[in-house]
Design a protein around this motif. Sequence first.
Motif, short mmCIF file in Angstrom:
data_model
loop_
_atom_site.label_atom_id
_atom_site.label_comp_id
_atom_site.label_asym_id
_atom_site.label_seq_id
_atom_site.Cartn_x
_atom_site.Cartn_y
_atom_site.Cartn_z
N LYS A 16 -34.42 88.50 20.19
CA LYS A 16 -33.77 88.81 18.92
C LYS A 16 -33.30 90.26 19.02
N PHE A 17 -32.09 90.46 19.46
CA PHE A 17 -31.62 91.80 19.78
C PHE A 17 -31.32 92.61 18.54
N SER A 18 -31.61 93.89 18.63
CA SER A 18 -31.25 94.84 17.58
C SER A 18 -29.78 95.21 17.68
N ARG A 19 -29.20 95.66 16.56
CA ARG A 19 -27.84 96.18 16.59
C ARG A 19 -27.82 97.68 16.85
N ARG A 20 -29.03 98.27 16.94
CA ARG A 20 -29.09 99.70 17.24
C ARG A 20 -28.55 99.93 18.64
N THR A 21 -27.74 100.97 18.83
CA THR A 21 -27.18 101.23 20.15
C THR A 21 -27.42 102.67 20.54
N LEU A 22 -27.65 102.85 21.82
CA LEU A 22 -27.71 104.19 22.41
C LEU A 22 -26.75 104.20 23.57
N GLY A 23 -25.74 105.02 23.52
CA GLY A 23 -24.69 104.99 24.52
C GLY A 23 -25.17 105.38 25.89
N VAL A 24 -24.47 104.87 26.89
CA VAL A 24 -24.78 105.23 28.26
C VAL A 24 -24.54 106.71 28.49
N VAL A 37 -33.39 100.79 25.63
CA VAL A 37 -32.64 100.27 24.50
C VAL A 37 -33.19 98.92 24.04
N ALA A 38 -33.57 98.07 24.98
CA ALA A 38 -33.96 96.70 24.63
C ALA A 38 -35.29 96.61 23.89
N ALA A 39 -36.07 97.69 23.87
CA ALA A 39 -37.41 97.62 23.27
C ALA A 39 -37.69 98.69 22.24
N LEU A 40 -36.74 99.58 21.99
CA LEU A 40 -36.99 100.70 21.08
C LEU A 40 -37.10 100.21 19.64
N ALA A 41 -38.23 100.52 18.99
CA ALA A 41 -38.44 100.15 17.59
C ALA A 41 -37.76 101.15 16.67
N GLN A 42 -37.14 100.65 15.62
CA GLN A 42 -36.47 101.53 14.66
C GLN A 42 -37.44 102.54 14.06
N SER A 43 -38.69 102.12 13.84
CA SER A 43 -39.67 102.98 13.18
C SER A 43 -40.51 103.79 14.15
N PHE A 118 -35.93 99.67 40.57
CA PHE A 118 -34.91 98.68 40.24
C PHE A 118 -33.48 99.12 40.51
N VAL A 119 -33.26 100.40 40.80
CA VAL A 119 -31.89 100.91 40.79
C VAL A 119 -31.06 100.50 42.00
N ARG A 120 -31.66 99.85 42.98
CA ARG A 120 -30.83 99.27 44.04
C ARG A 120 -29.80 98.31 43.44
N VAL A 121 -30.19 97.65 42.37
CA VAL A 121 -29.29 96.72 41.68
C VAL A 121 -28.61 97.40 40.50
N GLU A 122 -29.43 97.93 39.58
CA GLU A 122 -28.89 98.58 38.38
C GLU A 122 -30.06 99.18 37.62
N ASP A 123 -29.80 100.27 36.90
CA ASP A 123 -30.83 100.85 36.04
C ASP A 123 -30.93 100.00 34.78
N PRO A 124 -32.10 99.40 34.51
CA PRO A 124 -32.22 98.55 33.33
C PRO A 124 -32.37 99.30 32.01
N ALA A 125 -32.70 100.59 32.05
CA ALA A 125 -33.05 101.31 30.82
C ALA A 125 -31.95 101.31 29.76
N PRO A 126 -30.67 101.48 30.12
CA PRO A 126 -29.64 101.53 29.08
C PRO A 126 -29.22 100.15 28.55
N LEU A 127 -29.78 99.07 29.10
CA LEU A 127 -29.28 97.72 28.80
C LEU A 127 -30.03 97.09 27.64
N SER A 128 -29.35 96.25 26.89
CA SER A 128 -29.99 95.48 25.82
C SER A 128 -30.06 93.99 26.14
N ASP A 129 -29.39 93.58 27.20
CA ASP A 129 -29.35 92.17 27.59
C ASP A 129 -30.58 91.84 28.43
#
Length: 300
Positions: A16-24, A37-43, A118-129
Motif C-alpha cells: 500500500k504505497f504512500s504518495r509521499r515522495t522524496l526526489g532522487v 522512500v518505500a518504508a518512511l512513516a509520515q509520523s 545491492f548497487v551492482r544492480v541499482e540502489d534501492p533506497a530512492p525507490l518506492s516500487d
Amino acid sequence: MTVLIRPEGQTAEDLKFSRRTLGVGAVGGLFFSQYAVAALAQSAEPVVTDSQGLTTADVTYPAPDGFALPAYVARPEGDGPYPVVIVVSEIFGVHAYIQDICRRLAKQGYAAIAPAFFVRVEDPAPLSDMTRIRQIVGAAKYEQVMGDVSATLDWASGQLWANGDKVGITGYCWGGKVVWQACARFPVIDQGVAWYGQLAPSATATPEQASAGTPWPVDLADDLKCPVLGLYGELDQGIPQTAVEAMRAALRSAGNTTSEIVVYPGAQHGFHADYRASYKADAAADGWSKLLKVFEAKLK
C-alpha cells in the motif's frame, strides 16, 4: 505509508504505497542521504546522530568479482586502532538509517563499515516500487554477499585505524540473515548481532524460493564460529515463533550455549527501525543495550 511486515519485503497483496515522495535529487555522495522512500512513516521522528568527534567517509574497495564495492564508514577521530563492526543493511541499502547506525557505533568507539551489497544492480533506497526492490535484493546471491563481506574484512585489515583482530557484525532484516551466514563462514568474526533476520524458509515458500535462500541459519547452527545474539519480534509476520523455536532447537542440538535469541513481546518486524511505523522504542533500546554489552565483551 508502507508498513514492512516481512524480512524480504511485502508480497503484492501487502503493498500500500504512500504518495509521499522524496526526489532522487536528495542523493549525496555515493549513498542516498535520506530515509528509504518505500518504508518512511509520515509520523517518524528518527534518531539522528551527529558526526562530532567522528570521521565519516564514502569509500570503495575491490570485491572478489572485480566490482568496486562502495561502503559508508564512520569511526572515532584519531589513530585508533578501533574494533571493527560490519553493518549489514535491510533491503533498502545504505540509506540514512544505516548511516546513522554506523555513527552510533562510532560514538561507542567502533569503526563501523556498511557495504552497499545491492548497487551492482541499482540502489534501492530512492525507490518506492517494492516489486523492483525485491528484484534488486534477489540478485544479491549468497556467494556475492559473502564475497562482499570478505572484501570488507580484507579492506578493514589494511587500515591503520582498524583493529582487524577485533571484528563484529550486525544486520537488520535482510542483513540479520547475513549475520548468521557470515558468522558461520568467517572465523575472524568475534560476535554477531542479528536483528530479525529470517531463520528458515516460510511455510508458504515454494521449493525454488526455499532453495534460493540457502544456506538458512537454521541449518548453520553447527557451523557458527562465534556467538550470535538474535533479536526478534513476537508479532513478526515473516518470522513466526515456530521458526525462532526451530533455531533455538538447532543451537541446542549443536551444543551452542554461547548464542542467544531474545524475543520482544508486542514487537513487529523492523522494531528497531526508527523511521518506520513498526518502530517500538522500548524493544529497540533494550536490543541496542544488549548489542553494546556483547560487543563490549568480545571486541574491547
